[in-house]
Motif scaffolding. Structure first.
Motif, mmCIF file in Angstrom:
data_model
loop_
_atom_site.group_PDB
_atom_site.id
_atom_site.type_symbol
_atom_site.label_atom_id
_atom_site.label_comp_id
_atom_site.label_asym_id
_atom_site.label_seq_id
_atom_site.Cartn_x
_atom_site.Cartn_y
_atom_site.Cartn_z
ATOM 1 N N GLN A 267 0.700 -1.280 -0.023
ATOM 2 C CA GLN A 267 0.106 -0.034 -0.182
ATOM 3 C C GLN A 267 0.930 1.172 -0.025
ATOM 4 O O GLN A 267 1.846 1.418 0.904
ATOM 5 C CB GLN A 267 -0.759 0.087 1.154
ATOM 6 N N VAL A 268 0.535 2.144 -0.872
ATOM 7 C CA VAL A 268 1.558 3.448 -0.944
ATOM 8 C C VAL A 268 0.366 4.575 -0.317
ATOM 9 O O VAL A 268 -0.785 4.814 -0.741
ATOM 10 C CB VAL A 268 1.622 3.672 -2.473
ATOM 11 N N ASP A 269 1.124 5.382 0.356
ATOM 12 C CA ASP A 269 0.387 6.415 1.187
ATOM 13 C C ASP A 269 0.093 7.395 0.095
ATOM 14 O O ASP A 269 1.173 7.820 -0.723
ATOM 15 C CB ASP A 269 1.499 7.002 2.222
ATOM 16 N N PRO A 270 -0.992 8.035 0.178
ATOM 17 C CA PRO A 270 -1.439 9.003 -0.999
ATOM 18 C C PRO A 270 -0.825 10.472 -0.748
ATOM 19 O O PRO A 270 -1.581 11.479 -0.287
ATOM 20 C CB PRO A 270 -2.893 9.085 -0.896
ATOM 21 N N ASN A 271 0.299 10.463 -0.553
ATOM 22 C CA ASN A 271 1.002 11.534 -0.124
ATOM 23 C C ASN A 271 2.347 11.935 -1.182
ATOM 24 O O ASN A 271 2.785 10.922 -1.756
ATOM 25 C CB ASN A 271 1.391 11.947 1.437
ATOM 26 N N GLU A 272 2.926 13.032 -1.044
ATOM 27 C CA GLU A 272 4.376 13.332 -1.967
ATOM 28 C C GLU A 272 5.287 12.182 -1.529
ATOM 29 O O GLU A 272 6.041 11.582 -2.209
ATOM 30 C CB GLU A 272 4.845 14.646 -1.628
ATOM 31 N N GLU A 273 5.465 11.869 -0.191
ATOM 32 C CA GLU A 273 6.460 10.951 0.210
ATOM 33 C C GLU A 273 6.262 9.634 -0.151
ATOM 34 O O GLU A 273 7.226 8.931 -0.644
ATOM 35 C CB GLU A 273 6.569 11.050 1.788
ATOM 36 N N GLY A 274 4.901 8.958 -0.138
ATOM 37 C CA GLY A 274 4.672 7.732 -0.682
ATOM 38 C C GLY A 274 4.826 7.764 -2.205
ATOM 39 O O GLY A 274 5.319 6.610 -2.682
ATOM 40 N N ILE A 275 4.357 8.545 -2.880
ATOM 41 C CA ILE A 275 4.400 8.367 -4.476
ATOM 42 C C ILE A 275 6.155 8.531 -4.836
ATOM 43 O O ILE A 275 6.542 7.800 -5.604
ATOM 44 C CB ILE A 275 3.835 9.801 -5.069
ATOM 45 N N GLY A 277 8.425 7.397 -3.175
ATOM 46 C CA GLY A 277 9.127 6.231 -2.836
ATOM 47 C C GLY A 277 8.703 5.054 -3.824
ATOM 48 O O GLY A 277 9.462 4.298 -4.261
ATOM 49 N N LEU A 278 7.433 5.222 -4.294
ATOM 50 C CA LEU A 278 6.775 4.344 -5.415
ATOM 51 C C LEU A 278 7.799 4.499 -6.694
ATOM 52 O O LEU A 278 8.259 3.517 -7.331
ATOM 53 C CB LEU A 278 5.475 4.616 -5.841
ATOM 54 N N VAL A 279 7.886 5.595 -7.032
ATOM 55 C CA VAL A 279 8.565 6.255 -8.412
ATOM 56 C C VAL A 279 10.181 5.414 -8.198
ATOM 57 O O VAL A 279 10.468 4.815 -9.215
ATOM 58 C CB VAL A 279 8.687 7.572 -8.670
ATOM 59 N N HIS A 280 10.480 5.670 -7.288
ATOM 60 C CA HIS A 280 12.033 5.125 -6.956
ATOM 61 C C HIS A 280 12.201 3.674 -7.079
ATOM 62 O O HIS A 280 13.005 3.136 -7.671
ATOM 63 C CB HIS A 280 12.579 5.769 -5.419
ATOM 64 N N GLU A 281 11.120 2.906 -6.345
ATOM 65 C CA GLU A 281 11.124 1.598 -6.617
ATOM 66 C C GLU A 281 11.053 1.084 -7.898
ATOM 67 O O GLU A 281 11.708 0.148 -8.381
ATOM 68 C CB GLU A 281 9.945 0.986 -5.496
#
Length: 288
Positions: A267-275, A277-281
């Motif tokens: 699950q990805v948090d719906p905030n700038e930090e979560g997004i 991190g997802l893009v980095h992965e």
């Protein structure tokens, strides 16, 4: 002023019912293992032509290349309002890729003669290349407009069209004759008309007629006007070196059977930090 439209349609395997027998060992489609349907985008292309006929007057001619079974969709075109239907079938056209197919269809369009529009579906669901329409335009030497959304106006030998460009639309004006590819959001295909079904349900192409009394049946169909037109490569004056396997440079390089396995989720948090991190992965996994 009335307009003559030619619509290129295709009978395709129903890709929503794929089984393990859908592909042959040589990489070609096992059409016998899949039910055949009217290519969805081509229905919208037919509707675009019928709308022009209804609004401005004129005629609609339908062309398809395939086996005698493809006459099924020609009859359906007549049920919906087409005026003329032609099957191009020839064993020498077997194994044609998009280059050879577009050449054969372009030759057929030239054989039909004068036209104002050539309509095609954006793409066929059995190949998803979206190449045949544009390639036909090049071989016919006419301008093309892809991804048609709507026909705005036709005046003074020019058509004003709205086309989808993915993140918006643009309005273009094209000189006729022209080739247009149509997407599914362009219109809602009309249903088959009962009277037209009754009128055209007995129409057959010559290769559909078999048996000892085939000649007598064909004579009856000719007399009643129920014999559909059937052309071969000689009828359209095709160069055989550009047809079938000889005219198809596309080769199957590799076939892979890909099985997707579900292994949980994150699950990805719906905030700038979560997004972030997802893009980095995704970048690390080389997905992006």
């Amino acid at each position: 002023m009335s307009y003559h439209s030619i619509v290129l349609v295709k009978q395709v395997p129903d890709t929503s019912n794929i089984t393990g027998e859908a592909m042959k060992e040589d990489g070609t489609i096992n059409r016998a293992a899949l039910p055949a349907i009217f290519n969805p985008d081509d229905l919208h292309a037919l509707e675009a032509a019928l709308e022009i006929k209804q609004k401005y007057g004129g005629t609609v001619t339908v062309l398809t290349m395939g086996l005698p079974k493809a006459a099924d969709i020609l009859r359906e075109c007549l049920y919906r309002g087409a005026d003329r239907a032609i099957l191009i079938t020839d064993r020498r056209a077997a194994a044609s890729d998009t280059l050879a197919t577009s050449y054969i269809l372009a030759q057929a369009v030239k054989t039909v003669g004068n036209y104002d529009f050539v309509f095609c579906g954006r793409q066929a669901i059995d190949g998803d290349t979206a190449q045949v329409g544009p390639q036909c335009a090049e071989k016919l030497g006419v301008p093309q407009v892809t991804y048609l959304e709507s026909i705005i106006d036709i005046t003074d030998g020019k058509a004003t069209l709205k086309r989808n460009i993915g993140n918006g639309w643009e309005v273009v004006r094209v000189k006729l004759p022209a080739l247009i590819t149509v997407i599914e959001s362009a219109n809602d295909p009309r249903p088959c008309a009962a009277k037209k079904m009754m009128k055209n349900k007995h129409k057959r192409v010559p290769l559909e007629i078999a048996g000892e009394d085939a000649a007598a049946k064909m004579d009856l169909l000719k007399q009643s006007g129920d014999l559909l037109e059937q052309w071969n490569l000689d009828d359209i004056h095709a160069d055989l070196d550009r047809c079938g396997l000889a005219g198809s440079p596309t080769k199957v390089f590799r076939i892979q059977s890909i099985v997707l396995k579900k292994e949980g989720y994150k699950q990805v948090d719906p905030n700038e930090e979560g997004i972030t991190g997802l893009v980095h992965e995704l970048i690390v996994d080389k997905t992006l």
